[in-house]
Design a protein around this motif. Structure first.
Motif, short mmCIF file in Angstrom:
data_model
loop_
_atom_site.label_atom_id
_atom_site.label_comp_id
_atom_site.label_asym_id
_atom_site.label_seq_id
_atom_site.Cartn_x
_atom_site.Cartn_y
_atom_site.Cartn_z
N GLY A 49 -11.23 14.72 12.48
CA GLY A 49 -10.14 13.75 12.54
C GLY A 49 -9.45 13.61 11.21
O GLY A 49 -10.09 13.68 10.16
N ASP A 50 -8.15 13.46 11.22
CA ASP A 50 -7.38 13.26 9.99
C ASP A 50 -7.27 11.79 9.65
O ASP A 50 -7.64 11.36 8.57
N SER A 51 -6.75 11.01 10.58
CA SER A 51 -6.55 9.59 10.28
C SER A 51 -6.28 8.79 11.54
O SER A 51 -5.86 9.33 12.56
N GLN A 52 -6.55 7.49 11.44
CA GLN A 52 -6.16 6.53 12.44
C GLN A 52 -5.23 5.56 11.75
O GLN A 52 -5.56 5.03 10.69
N THR A 53 -4.08 5.32 12.34
CA THR A 53 -3.13 4.40 11.74
C THR A 53 -2.73 3.33 12.75
O THR A 53 -2.80 3.54 13.96
N GLU A 54 -2.32 2.20 12.22
CA GLU A 54 -1.80 1.10 13.02
C GLU A 54 -0.57 0.58 12.31
O GLU A 54 -0.52 0.54 11.08
N THR A 55 0.41 0.19 13.08
CA THR A 55 1.59 -0.47 12.54
C THR A 55 1.75 -1.79 13.27
O THR A 55 1.73 -1.83 14.50
N ILE A 56 1.89 -2.86 12.50
CA ILE A 56 2.05 -4.20 13.05
C ILE A 56 3.42 -4.70 12.59
O ILE A 56 3.73 -4.67 11.40
N GLY A 57 4.21 -5.15 13.53
CA GLY A 57 5.53 -5.66 13.20
C GLY A 57 5.72 -7.06 13.75
O GLY A 57 5.18 -7.40 14.80
N GLY A 58 6.48 -7.86 13.03
CA GLY A 58 6.74 -9.22 13.49
C GLY A 58 7.87 -9.84 12.70
O GLY A 58 8.53 -9.20 11.89
N VAL A 59 8.08 -11.11 12.96
CA VAL A 59 9.12 -11.87 12.28
C VAL A 59 8.51 -13.19 11.83
O VAL A 59 7.82 -13.87 12.59
N VAL A 60 8.76 -13.53 10.57
CA VAL A 60 8.35 -14.82 10.02
C VAL A 60 9.61 -15.67 9.90
O VAL A 60 10.60 -15.24 9.31
N PHE A 61 9.56 -16.85 10.50
CA PHE A 61 10.65 -17.82 10.38
C PHE A 61 10.18 -18.92 9.44
O PHE A 61 9.09 -19.48 9.62
N SER A 62 10.99 -19.24 8.44
CA SER A 62 10.55 -20.19 7.41
C SER A 62 10.14 -21.54 7.99
O SER A 62 9.21 -22.16 7.49
N HIS A 63 10.78 -22.00 9.04
CA HIS A 63 10.44 -23.32 9.58
C HIS A 63 9.12 -23.32 10.37
O HIS A 63 8.60 -24.38 10.68
N PHE A 64 8.55 -22.15 10.69
CA PHE A 64 7.24 -22.07 11.34
C PHE A 64 6.14 -21.69 10.35
O PHE A 64 4.97 -21.71 10.67
#
Length: 147
Positions: A49-64
């Protein structure tokens, strides 16, 4: 905590409100060597195996809230820390292993009167770490960032 925890990267919890995520992708690469064979098609041999990768995407809103968690992940990345990735789906906890942060990108927009972003879309690229540091040692290192 702003909401129910869905997943954690080290001490940084992804939640339903606050520091949340809206997409997650996974990739696994393996290597195969081609071995020439006289009078026939090349044979293939798996070399690991070469690699396992994960990508996590989201949005941060300042009021939360949630920007501090993103800043903490950036600090862990800048210090070369390995972090455990844990999924808290339902009543089960899945520990996926230790990961390193290879890239964090942000796209900030919708600014307030002082120039602070009200919306910050982010993407975190992780690669599974194959090394000798235990999860306990990694968590101790993360805690050390805040002391």
């Amino acid at each position: 905590m702003a909401g129910m925890s869905l997943m954690a990267l080290g001490l940084f919890q992804f939640e339903a409100l606050g520091f949340g995520f809206n997409d997650r992708s996974k990739s696994q690469k393996t290597s195969w060597a081609k071995i020439p064979v006289a009078g026939g098609m090349d044979r293939m041999q798996w070399t690991g195996g070469d690699s396992q990768t994960e990508t996590i995407g989201g949005v941060v809103f300042s009021h939360f809230g949630g920007q501090l968690s993103l800043e903490g992940i950036k600090a862990a990345a800048a210090n070369g820390l390995q972090l455990p990735l844990v999924d808290a789906t339902g009543n089960l906890f899945n520990v996926f292993g230790m990961y390193v942060v290879e890239d964090i990108s942000e796209q900030q927009n919708v600014f307030d009167g002082q120039g602070a972003p009200l919306r910050n879309a982010y993407s975190i690229s992780l690669t599974k770490y194959q090394g000798g540091l235990s999860p306990v040692s990694a968590l101790s290192a993360v805690v050390g960032l805040f002391s």
